[in-house]
Design a protein around this motif. Structure first.
Motif, mmCIF file in Angstrom:
data_model
loop_
_atom_site.group_PDB
_atom_site.id
_atom_site.type_symbol
_atom_site.label_atom_id
_atom_site.label_comp_id
_atom_site.label_asym_id
_atom_site.label_seq_id
_atom_site.Cartn_x
_atom_site.Cartn_y
_atom_site.Cartn_z
ATOM 1 N N VAL A 1 0.836 -1.200 0.000
ATOM 2 C CA VAL A 1 0.000 0.000 0.000
ATOM 3 C C VAL A 1 0.874 1.255 0.000
ATOM 4 O O VAL A 1 1.726 1.433 0.860
ATOM 5 C CB VAL A 1 -0.928 0.015 1.227
ATOM 6 C CG1 VAL A 1 -1.711 1.317 1.273
ATOM 7 C CG2 VAL A 1 -1.871 -1.168 1.181
ATOM 8 N N TYR B 1 -5.370 9.380 3.205
ATOM 9 C CA TYR B 1 -6.173 8.390 2.492
ATOM 10 C C TYR B 1 -6.325 7.120 3.338
ATOM 11 O O TYR B 1 -5.426 6.758 4.097
ATOM 12 C CB TYR B 1 -5.499 7.997 1.172
ATOM 13 C CG TYR B 1 -5.632 9.006 0.055
ATOM 14 C CD1 TYR B 1 -5.989 10.325 0.297
ATOM 15 C CD2 TYR B 1 -5.370 8.639 -1.261
ATOM 16 C CE1 TYR B 1 -6.094 11.243 -0.735
ATOM 17 C CE2 TYR B 1 -5.469 9.545 -2.305
ATOM 18 C CZ TYR B 1 -5.827 10.854 -2.035
ATOM 19 O OH TYR B 1 -5.929 11.756 -3.053
ATOM 20 N N SER B 2 -7.441 6.456 3.154
ATOM 21 C CA SER B 2 -7.589 5.116 3.730
ATOM 22 C C SER B 2 -6.738 4.145 2.916
ATOM 23 O O SER B 2 -6.280 4.462 1.811
ATOM 24 C CB SER B 2 -9.050 4.680 3.700
ATOM 25 O OG SER B 2 -9.470 4.479 2.357
ATOM 26 N N SER B 3 -6.527 2.926 3.453
ATOM 27 C CA SER B 3 -5.739 1.939 2.723
ATOM 28 C C SER B 3 -6.389 1.593 1.387
ATOM 29 O O SER B 3 -5.709 1.383 0.381
ATOM 30 C CB SER B 3 -5.550 0.669 3.567
ATOM 31 O OG SER B 3 -6.804 0.109 3.914
ATOM 32 N N GLY B 4 -7.737 1.549 1.356
ATOM 33 C CA GLY B 4 -8.436 1.264 0.107
ATOM 34 C C GLY B 4 -8.223 2.347 -0.935
ATOM 35 O O GLY B 4 -8.024 2.060 -2.119
ATOM 36 N N VAL C 1 -4.703 2.078 -2.370
ATOM 37 C CA VAL C 1 -4.580 1.001 -3.342
ATOM 38 C C VAL C 1 -5.221 1.381 -4.666
ATOM 39 O O VAL C 1 -4.664 1.132 -5.740
ATOM 40 C CB VAL C 1 -5.207 -0.302 -2.795
ATOM 41 C CG1 VAL C 1 -5.321 -1.352 -3.883
ATOM 42 C CG2 VAL C 1 -4.374 -0.836 -1.649
ATOM 43 N N ARG C 2 -6.408 1.970 -4.599
ATOM 44 C CA ARG C 2 -7.096 2.350 -5.841
ATOM 45 C C ARG C 2 -6.252 3.303 -6.675
ATOM 46 O O ARG C 2 -6.091 3.122 -7.881
ATOM 47 C CB ARG C 2 -8.461 2.975 -5.518
ATOM 48 C CG ARG C 2 -9.469 1.988 -4.979
ATOM 49 C CD ARG C 2 -10.895 2.461 -5.198
ATOM 50 N NE ARG C 2 -11.185 3.740 -4.579
ATOM 51 C CZ ARG C 2 -11.621 3.891 -3.343
ATOM 52 N NH1 ARG C 2 -11.788 2.821 -2.573
ATOM 53 N NH2 ARG C 2 -11.884 5.081 -2.853
ATOM 54 N N VAL D 1 -6.353 -5.740 -0.387
ATOM 55 C CA VAL D 1 -6.808 -4.666 0.492
ATOM 56 C C VAL D 1 -8.091 -4.039 -0.024
ATOM 57 O O VAL D 1 -8.938 -3.590 0.740
ATOM 58 C CB VAL D 1 -5.708 -3.584 0.629
ATOM 59 C CG1 VAL D 1 -6.180 -2.428 1.499
ATOM 60 C CG2 VAL D 1 -4.441 -4.203 1.211
ATOM 61 N N GLY D 2 -8.277 -4.015 -1.344
ATOM 62 C CA GLY D 2 -9.455 -3.369 -1.915
ATOM 63 C C GLY D 2 -10.725 -4.173 -1.706
ATOM 64 O O GLY D 2 -10.698 -5.346 -1.339
ATOM 65 N N ASP D 3 -11.880 -3.524 -1.963
ATOM 66 C CA ASP D 3 -13.148 -4.237 -1.835
ATOM 67 C C ASP D 3 -13.350 -5.149 -3.040
ATOM 68 O O ASP D 3 -12.608 -5.096 -4.023
ATOM 69 C CB ASP D 3 -14.305 -3.248 -1.682
ATOM 70 C CG ASP D 3 -14.370 -2.239 -2.823
ATOM 71 O OD1 ASP D 3 -14.357 -2.663 -3.993
ATOM 72 O OD2 ASP D 3 -14.413 -1.032 -2.545
ATOM 73 N N PHE E 1 -13.758 -3.514 -6.520
ATOM 74 C CA PHE E 1 -12.524 -2.949 -7.071
ATOM 75 C C PHE E 1 -11.564 -4.057 -7.501
ATOM 76 O O PHE E 1 -10.869 -3.915 -8.512
ATOM 77 C CB PHE E 1 -11.853 -2.033 -6.045
ATOM 78 C CG PHE E 1 -10.622 -1.358 -6.573
ATOM 79 C CD1 PHE E 1 -10.721 -0.352 -7.522
ATOM 80 C CD2 PHE E 1 -9.361 -1.741 -6.137
ATOM 81 C CE1 PHE E 1 -9.585 0.259 -8.027
ATOM 82 C CE2 PHE E 1 -8.223 -1.131 -6.632
ATOM 83 C CZ PHE E 1 -8.334 -0.119 -7.578
ATOM 84 N N GLN E 2 -11.507 -5.156 -6.742
ATOM 85 C CA GLN E 2 -10.652 -6.274 -7.141
ATOM 86 C C GLN E 2 -11.065 -6.795 -8.514
ATOM 87 O O GLN E 2 -10.221 -7.074 -9.367
ATOM 88 C CB GLN E 2 -10.742 -7.393 -6.105
ATOM 89 C CG GLN E 2 -10.044 -7.076 -4.790
ATOM 90 C CD GLN E 2 -10.180 -8.209 -3.793
ATOM 91 O OE1 GLN E 2 -10.193 -9.376 -4.154
ATOM 92 N NE2 GLN E 2 -10.294 -7.874 -2.528
#
Length: 443
Positions: free
Chosen positions: A129, A181-184, A187-188, A210-212, A215-216
């Protein structure tokens, strides 16, 4: 002989090989002094110990210092492979096998101890991340920074800028420092930058986990497009075996720093799932099972399978009765224990799960346990022919993992006429079969 990662010279013959790894090795030296119990060491401790050491030498110049024992650890050893342009190659293996070390060498983050890596083209890496991001800079500024690192002009980055922002879905926070930023969100944006700034080689580690889920799926679609439509090369590391299977045409299995097998993805995944398994009619000892994860102690001791006649075995027919049993012995009593059974197919996809929190227990809801045997009885095994495995777990108070073992035991399911029609279903009909009645009214 120590050699670093490099590009082939301009006089080297051109080919469709974009990654060439030859006899690669990475060694670390583990050092430890023979003194007292180990403890957490902060910078102030290092400084203080240094001052004390100087003082001791001044007061007692002839007194010997504590012996320092060094141990060599090879994270990678004699690794060789090639990747062609446009290939999507998966790298799989257990935690600590050497996958991330290999990617760091490919990404020029660390140098190899021996061997050589030749890369042809720009490499973009997504290893963890926020890789390559400066936390004090905004999302907008980091996009331009990463593009510059990849050797792209401002005009090229501007041309891709809107696509990156749309893909990452962070337009609202574009001028916010990424440290907020959040971890998500990290990553995005990191994936969007790495995928859209047109590197010839894209290196992706487990970071997509890490993503939802949405998004994956979006990322996997983009990786497919990168390889199939744009002809770029992807090196993909993941424990998500179905993702590796759908994305990669070829894979490498790494174990203890060595490449055990490199072949088509199905063959490599099958070899990976077979590691550490015992195919016998004996109870399997779980003390040193390689699939142990998320565990605070080694509480799960043995696992075995029984057929309808209470015989221990690991081969069953479709529709046959099966019992899964495992013994446990905890260091201390476990409150409100949960015993879980998860069935996976040979690609690692979860087929179904049961635990005593959701499924009624013969003994009711247990308040506290320390030692015993947990069992799951299935009167008619609903699985199609193939190879399957069972993961098991012990949880406390529905939230805390006591012990978890992934793919603790493997078994085989053979074809049978489960419907009594003379027709035997096969894997092309799905993973599970269900009894039912089909009614047709003809006019």
């Amino acid at each position: 002989m120590r050699q670093s990662v490099n590009r082939p010279s301009s006089t080297a013959p051109m080919s469709d090989t974009v990654i060439q790894v030859e006899n690669l090795g990475k060694k670390y030296v583990l050092g430890q002094q023979q003194q007292g119990n180990s403890r957490y060491v902060a910078l102030r401790d290092v400084v203080a110990d240094g001052v004390k050491s100087v003082g001791r030498r001044l007061r007692h110049p002839l007194k010997s210092q504590p012996a320092r024992h060094e141990e060599e650890f090879w994270a990678l050893k004699d690794v060789s492979f090639e990747v062609k342009q446009g290939e999507v190659v998966g790298i799989i293996g257990r935690n600590g096998a050497g996958k991330s070390t290999l990617l760091k060498i490919l990404s020029r983050i660390t140098e190899p101890t021996e061997g050589r890596v030749r890369l042809r083209g720009r490499v973009a890496s997504l290893l963890e991340v926020g890789t390559g991001f400066h936390p004090e800079l905004t999302g907008r500024e980091n996009i331009f920074l990463n593009g510059a690192i990849l050797g792209m002009s401002r005009v090229e980055i501007n041309r891709k800028f809107d696509e990156i922002v749309d893909f990452a879905e962070v337009e609202r926070f574009l001028d916010t420092p990424v440290k907020r930023y959040s971890s998500g969100m990290y990553v995005r944006l990191a994936f969007a930058v790495a995928a859209h700034l047109e590197p010839e080689i894209l290196v992706v580690d487990e970071v997509l986990a890490v993503g939802d889920a949405a998004f994956q799926k979006k990322c996997l679609g983009k990786l497919h497009n990168i390889a199939n439509s744009e002809g770029r090369t992807v090196v993909f590391v993941s424990h998500d075996l179905p993702a590796v299977q759908s994305l990669c045409s070829r894979a490498l299995l790494i174990e203890q720093g060595l490449i055990k097998i490199q072949a088509n993805t199905d063959k490599v995944i099958s070899a990976y799932l077979g590691m550490g398994r015992k195919r016998s009619s004996d109870k399997i000892d779980l003390l040193e099972h390689p699939g142990r994860l998320r565990s605070r102690e080694k509480a799960l001791k043995k696992i075995w399978l029984l057929d309808e006649m209470q015989r221990v075995k690991n081969e069953f027919k479709m529709g046959e009765g099966i019992s899964v049993l495992f013994s446990f012995d905890c260091e201390s009593s476990v409150s409100s224990p949960g015993f879980g059974f998860g069935f996976e197919d040979q690609s690692g996809r979860r087929v179904f799960s049961l635990n005593n929190y959701m499924c009624p227990s013969l003994h009711g809801n247990l308040k506290i346990v320390k030692k015993g045997v947990a069992s799951l009885r299935i009167n008619k095994l609903p699985l199609m022919p193939g190879r399957y495995s069972v993961s098991i777990s012990l949880v406390e108070n529905q939230t805390e993992w006591v012990d978890f073992i992934e793919r603790a035991i493997e078994f085989e399911v053979f074809p049978a006429d489960v419907f009594g029609s003379g027709k035997i279903p096969d894997r092309s009909h799905g993973i599970v079969f269900l009894p039912g009645e089909i009614e047709i009214e003809a006019n």
